[in-house]
Enzyme design. Structure first.
Site, PDB file in Angstrom:
ATOM      1  N   GLU A  19     -23.426  -3.136  38.940  1.00 37.60           N
ATOM      2  CA  GLU A  19     -22.988  -4.540  38.848  1.00 37.60           C
ATOM      3  C   GLU A  19     -24.177  -5.481  39.019  1.00 37.60           C
ATOM      4  O   GLU A  19     -25.272  -5.073  39.360  1.00 37.60           O
ATOM      5  CB  GLU A  19     -21.943  -4.862  39.930  1.00 37.60           C
ATOM      6  N   ARG A 102     -15.542  -7.705  50.616  1.00 32.30           N
ATOM      7  CA  ARG A 102     -16.951  -7.551  50.252  1.00 32.30           C
ATOM      8  C   ARG A 102     -17.261  -8.531  49.143  1.00 32.30           C
ATOM      9  O   ARG A 102     -16.373  -9.143  48.553  1.00 32.30           O
ATOM     10  CB  ARG A 102     -17.249  -6.125  49.787  1.00 32.30           C
ATOM     11  N   ASN A 104     -18.615  -9.657  45.346  1.00 25.69           N
ATOM     12  CA  ASN A 104     -18.483  -9.124  43.988  1.00 25.69           C
ATOM     13  C   ASN A 104     -19.280 -10.007  43.030  1.00 25.69           C
ATOM     14  O   ASN A 104     -20.393 -10.442  43.350  1.00 25.69           O
ATOM     15  CB  ASN A 104     -17.006  -9.009  43.578  1.00 25.69           C
ATOM     16  N   ASN A 149     -14.449 -12.159  38.702  1.00 25.29           N
ATOM     17  CA  ASN A 149     -15.419 -11.656  37.734  1.00 25.29           C
ATOM     18  C   ASN A 149     -15.725 -12.740  36.711  1.00 25.29           C
ATOM     19  O   ASN A 149     -15.156 -13.833  36.737  1.00 25.29           O
ATOM     20  CB  ASN A 149     -14.875 -10.406  37.026  1.00 25.29           C
ATOM     21  N   ASP A 199     -14.370  -8.148  32.875  1.00 24.93           N
ATOM     22  CA  ASP A 199     -15.291  -7.904  33.985  1.00 24.93           C
ATOM     23  C   ASP A 199     -16.403  -8.954  33.935  1.00 24.93           C
ATOM     24  O   ASP A 199     -16.147 -10.107  33.623  1.00 24.93           O
ATOM     25  CB  ASP A 199     -15.818  -6.476  33.951  1.00 24.93           C
TER      26      ASP A 199
END
Length: 294
Positions: A19, A102, A104, A149, A199
């Site tokens: 990522e 967390r 992203n 995202n 995404d």
């Protein structure tokens, strides 16, 4: 129709959850993460040389501060990383008191404001949010997001985009180009249907949106009005995030992942978790530096 373009493997190491790619044109260096394994990758595009750095914590994105420092978006906060020795120092905590979340997807606005997404470690419904680091202060922009995202921005900074992969909806929101902060409420730009999910994304020099389709093995290109223009094949089903790289920003780096794949799924997907370079014939834009204060 799925379009095939010249494609090479930049890094054959298989990321559990690749990522957050970005590119520093000053040094011809691309950076990306394996979130689950707490790794940061560094690659010189011209030579193809790749280094891996162990972070000791999950991290998902970075912004360049200056020639010597980066701002790392990690599971419990924002860290300043010294490039020369990799030393990390906490800049600001972010959801550090919530062990269920967390970081992203994240990206720097042209103004230098850093948009940052958080999510549940098990993708729990509505546990994440999107924040902005603006002039040294963290501001919550959009709460109750499941999987943030596709954070990216129009070239002039007047429009922001983001997706909730759980909804498969890409939103647009009008921004103040001087601050990178919203001037209104998000509106639906498009709803993805069919195979895979929205995404990570990046915007090219013409304002088109390049979105990695998780589970779809491709990058989809959309106009700023949400019209689907192209689907470009990626040799891994779980493509996760793109970034334009190279001296003229004409190549597309795409990360991927093997997260949640069993051995049979991996065998059927030979490129799983690898990082690729695609010659897409379109120019991107250089990522702006993140501003820590006024």
């Amino acid at each position: 129709m799925m379009e095939q373009v010249p494609t090479t493997i930049l890094c054959a190491e298989r990321c559990h959850l690749g990522e957050g790619p970005t590119y520093d044109p000053h040094t011809d260096t691309a950076w990306w993460f394996d979130i689950r394994e707490g790794l940061l990758f560094e690659a010189t595009i011209a030579s193809g040389a790749v280094r891996r750095h162990v972070l000791g914590k999950m991290a998902s994105a970075l912004g360049r501060i200056d020639a010597n420092r980066q701002l790392i978006v990690a599971e419990d906060g924002l860290y300043i990383r010294t490039i020369a020795d990799g030393a990390l120092s906490l800049y600001l905590p972010l959801e550090a008191d919530n062990p269920a979340t967390r970081s992203n997807d994240s990206r720097v606005h042209p103004s230098g404001t850093f948009w940052i997404g958080t999510m549940g470690r098990r993708a729990e419904c509505g546990l994440g949010s999107i924040y902005a680091l603006h002039r040294g202060e963290i501001i919550k922009l959009f709460p109750n997001v499941t999987i943030p995202n596709a954070i990216c921005f129009s070239p002039d900074g007047t429009i922001g985009y983001f997706a909730d992969t759980d909804e498969n909806v890409l939103y647009r929101v009008v921004l103040d180009p001087e601050t990178g902060l919203p001037r209104g409420e998000p509106e639906v730009l498009l709803r993805h249907t069919g195979i895979g999910g929205l995404d990570g994304a990046v915007v090219d020099v013409e304002g088109r949106i390049w979105n990695a389709r998780w589970g779809g093995g491709c990058v989809d290109v959309y106009s700023s009005q949400g019209e689907h223009l192209r689907s470009i094949a990626v040799p891994a089903s779980q493509a996760s995030c793109p970034a334009f790289v190279g001296p003229d920003l004409s190549r597309l780096l795409v990360t991927s992942a093997w997260q949640d794949m069993d051995e049979a799924a991996k065998a059927a997907d030979p490129g799983h978790g690898q990082t690729f370079l695609l010659d897409v014939g379109t120019r991107g834009r250089a990522e702006p530096d993140v501003k820590l204060s006024t």
